[in-house]
Design a protein around this motif. Structure first.
Motif, PDB file in Angstrom:
ATOM      1  N   ASN A   1      -3.173  -7.697 -14.725  1.00 36.58           N
ATOM      2  CA  ASN A   1      -4.077  -8.832 -14.983  1.00 36.58           C
ATOM      3  C   ASN A   1      -5.223  -8.950 -13.983  1.00 36.58           C
ATOM      4  N   LEU A   2      -5.312  -8.034 -13.023  1.00 34.93           N
ATOM      5  CA  LEU A   2      -6.411  -8.119 -12.060  1.00 34.93           C
ATOM      6  C   LEU A   2      -7.629  -7.372 -12.596  1.00 34.93           C
ATOM      7  N   ASP A   3      -8.813  -7.958 -12.392  1.00 38.94           N
ATOM      8  CA  ASP A   3     -10.036  -7.274 -12.787  1.00 38.94           C
ATOM      9  C   ASP A   3     -10.389  -6.227 -11.726  1.00 38.94           C
ATOM     10  N   PRO A   4     -11.331  -5.323 -12.039  1.00 34.42           N
ATOM     11  CA  PRO A   4     -11.614  -4.223 -11.109  1.00 34.42           C
ATOM     12  C   PRO A   4     -11.943  -4.653  -9.679  1.00 34.42           C
ATOM     13  N   PRO A   5     -12.771  -5.700  -9.449  1.00 39.45           N
ATOM     14  CA  PRO A   5     -13.021  -6.070  -8.049  1.00 39.45           C
ATOM     15  C   PRO A   5     -11.754  -6.468  -7.299  1.00 39.45           C
ATOM     16  N   HIS A   6     -10.852  -7.186  -7.976  1.00 39.17           N
ATOM     17  CA  HIS A   6      -9.639  -7.618  -7.288  1.00 39.17           C
ATOM     18  C   HIS A   6      -8.609  -6.491  -7.196  1.00 39.17           C
ATOM     19  N   GLN A   7      -8.684  -5.519  -8.088  1.00 38.32           N
ATOM     20  CA  GLN A   7      -7.881  -4.312  -7.898  1.00 38.32           C
ATOM     21  C   GLN A   7      -8.328  -3.584  -6.632  1.00 38.32           C
ATOM     22  N   ALA A   8      -9.641  -3.503  -6.436  1.00 40.13           N
ATOM     23  CA  ALA A   8     -10.167  -2.873  -5.215  1.00 40.13           C
ATOM     24  C   ALA A   8      -9.759  -3.673  -3.983  1.00 40.13           C
ATOM     25  N   ASP A   9      -9.776  -4.999  -4.086  1.00 36.56           N
ATOM     26  CA  ASP A   9      -9.348  -5.839  -2.967  1.00 36.56           C
ATOM     27  C   ASP A   9      -7.882  -5.579  -2.635  1.00 36.56           C
ATOM     28  N   TRP A  10      -7.054  -5.411  -3.671  1.00 34.43           N
ATOM     29  CA  TRP A  10      -5.628  -5.127  -3.439  1.00 34.43           C
ATOM     30  C   TRP A  10      -5.478  -3.811  -2.693  1.00 34.43           C
ATOM     31  N   LEU A  11      -6.245  -2.806  -3.097  1.00 31.47           N
ATOM     32  CA  LEU A  11      -6.184  -1.507  -2.441  1.00 31.47           C
ATOM     33  C   LEU A  11      -6.544  -1.634  -0.967  1.00 31.47           C
ATOM     34  N   LEU A  12      -7.606  -2.360  -0.656  1.00 24.03           N
ATOM     35  CA  LEU A  12      -8.004  -2.552   0.738  1.00 24.03           C
ATOM     36  C   LEU A  12      -6.936  -3.314   1.512  1.00 24.03           C
ATOM     37  N   LEU A  13      -6.321  -4.301   0.860  1.00 24.86           N
ATOM     38  CA  LEU A  13      -5.276  -5.088   1.515  1.00 24.86           C
ATOM     39  C   LEU A  13      -4.079  -4.209   1.868  1.00 24.86           C
ATOM     40  N   VAL A  14      -3.666  -3.348   0.940  1.00 27.68           N
ATOM     41  CA  VAL A  14      -2.532  -2.467   1.208  1.00 27.68           C
ATOM     42  C   VAL A  14      -2.846  -1.529   2.367  1.00 27.68           C
TER      43      VAL A  14
ATOM     44  N   LEU B   1      -3.025   7.493  -6.522  1.00 30.65           N
ATOM     45  CA  LEU B   1      -3.462   8.631  -5.709  1.00 30.65           C
ATOM     46  C   LEU B   1      -4.137   8.204  -4.415  1.00 30.65           C
ATOM     47  N   GLN B   2      -4.422   6.919  -4.253  1.00 29.02           N
ATOM     48  CA  GLN B   2      -4.986   6.434  -2.995  1.00 29.02           C
ATOM     49  C   GLN B   2      -3.897   6.145  -1.965  1.00 29.02           C
ATOM     50  N   ALA B   3      -2.637   6.217  -2.379  1.00 29.32           N
ATOM     51  CA  ALA B   3      -1.527   6.023  -1.453  1.00 29.32           C
ATOM     52  C   ALA B   3      -1.397   7.223  -0.526  1.00 29.32           C
ATOM     53  N   ASP B   4      -0.525   7.084   0.474  1.00 26.59           N
ATOM     54  CA  ASP B   4      -0.236   8.220   1.354  1.00 26.59           C
ATOM     55  C   ASP B   4       0.631   9.254   0.636  1.00 26.59           C
ATOM     56  N   ASP B   5       1.631   8.764  -0.092  1.00 20.23           N
ATOM     57  CA  ASP B   5       2.603   9.633  -0.740  1.00 20.23           C
ATOM     58  C   ASP B   5       2.821   9.175  -2.174  1.00 20.23           C
ATOM     59  N   VAL B   6       3.334  10.085  -2.984  1.00 17.93           N
ATOM     60  CA  VAL B   6       3.644   9.762  -4.368  1.00 17.93           C
ATOM     61  C   VAL B   6       5.028  10.296  -4.699  1.00 17.93           C
TER      62      VAL B   6
END
Length: 278
Positions: A177-190, A211-216
């Motif tokens: 349910n997050l829009d793209p800007p808030h998805q990007a915010d979540w990524l930065l927060l993590v 794929l932006q994580a350290d590991d998969v």
């Protein structure tokens, strides 16, 4: 703040010989997985792979055979309140009473830190404000949860998980349910959480974000097919394989991305038909 154990464990979370069932059906089959501390691991795989079930097993919310260890200690041996302070959970379709204010929902994350029936401390209020500001939900703090959109609710529930200030955070489909800007915010927060020493484990359908994580950790049909760095070619091949070569992992703007392959898979050749008798 992340606690400072006397000796850093080899794994923040580990699963040993995990098998889980839903009724008579086996959902996970003999999973062995060790997640390093201070890293972000994404669990990825096709629908029905067992991703959410594995995350629930790691959180102690799903019965299974085998064992799970948290910071080198059997999950079952942790006192409940201590475990709730150390391991935070955000599940799919999480709910809270619609008449609670946003602030009160976030404050639920502080319950493991509070004595029975004790009022919130100054540390509790500070943690809640920090979490709501981190998810850009502070301005709604006096609104009822039921007045919010789906994306806004998701940000409040994320704030509740962050308010715990746990060393390990597990999140199942946090981008829902997050829009793209808030998805990007979540990524930065993590990334900020990991930089401060937290361990994050997320189940994501968005492979490019995973794929932006350290590991998969790549699952298919309830089995762990691969676990490795998102930078490794072997991880990319494993992802392409479990998605039937319908995605291609490529690099753009310094990031690994999953692009759809738009051609349809070749249909199997028809078998020779037997002659029809008159």
């Amino acid at each position: 703040m992340v606690s400072s154990p006397s000796a850093t464990p080899a794994s923040a979370l580990s699963a040993h010989a995990i098998t889980a069932h839903m009724g008579p059906c086996a959902i996970l089959h003999d999973i062995h997985l060790a997640l390093a501390p201070g890293r972000w691991t994404s669990i990825v795989g096709p629908n029905g792979a067992g991703k959410s079930t594995l995350l629930r097993v790691l959180a102690g919310l799903q019965s299974c055979t085998g064992s799970v260890q948290l910071l080198g200690r059997a999950l079952a041996d942790w006192p409940r309140r201590e475990r709730a302070r150390t391991l935070s959970w955000l599940g799919q379709n999480e709910s809270a009473a619609d008449d609670l204010t946003v602030y009160d929902v976030a404050m639920l994350g502080r319950l493991p830190h509070q004595a029975w029936l004790a009022p919130p401390s100054s540390a509790d209020h500070a943690a809640v404000e920090q979490a709501l500001r981190a998810t850009q939900a502070w301005d709604w703090r006096t609104r009822a949860l039921g007045q919010l959109s789906g994306g806004e609710r998701q940000r409040v529930l994320l704030a509740r998980a962050l308010a715990v200030q746990a060393q390990v955070l597990l999140m199942d489909e946090p981008l829902a349910n997050l829009d793209p800007p808030h998805q990007a915010d979540w990524l930065l927060l993590v990334r900020e959480l990991v930089a401060r020493g937290h361990t994050v484990v997320s189940v994501l359908h968005e492979v490019s974000f995973a794929l932006q994580a350290d590991d998969v950790a790549v699952l298919a049909a309830g089995r762990l097919r691969h676990h490795g760095s998102t930078q490794d070619a072997a991880s990319h091949r494993a992802l392409e394989q479990v998605f039937d070569q319908r995605i291609a992992i490529t690099q753009a703007a310094g990031m690994w991305l999953a692009l759809p392959r738009l051609e349809r898979p070749a249909a199997p050749a028809p078998s020779a038909a037997a002659p029809v008798s008159a």
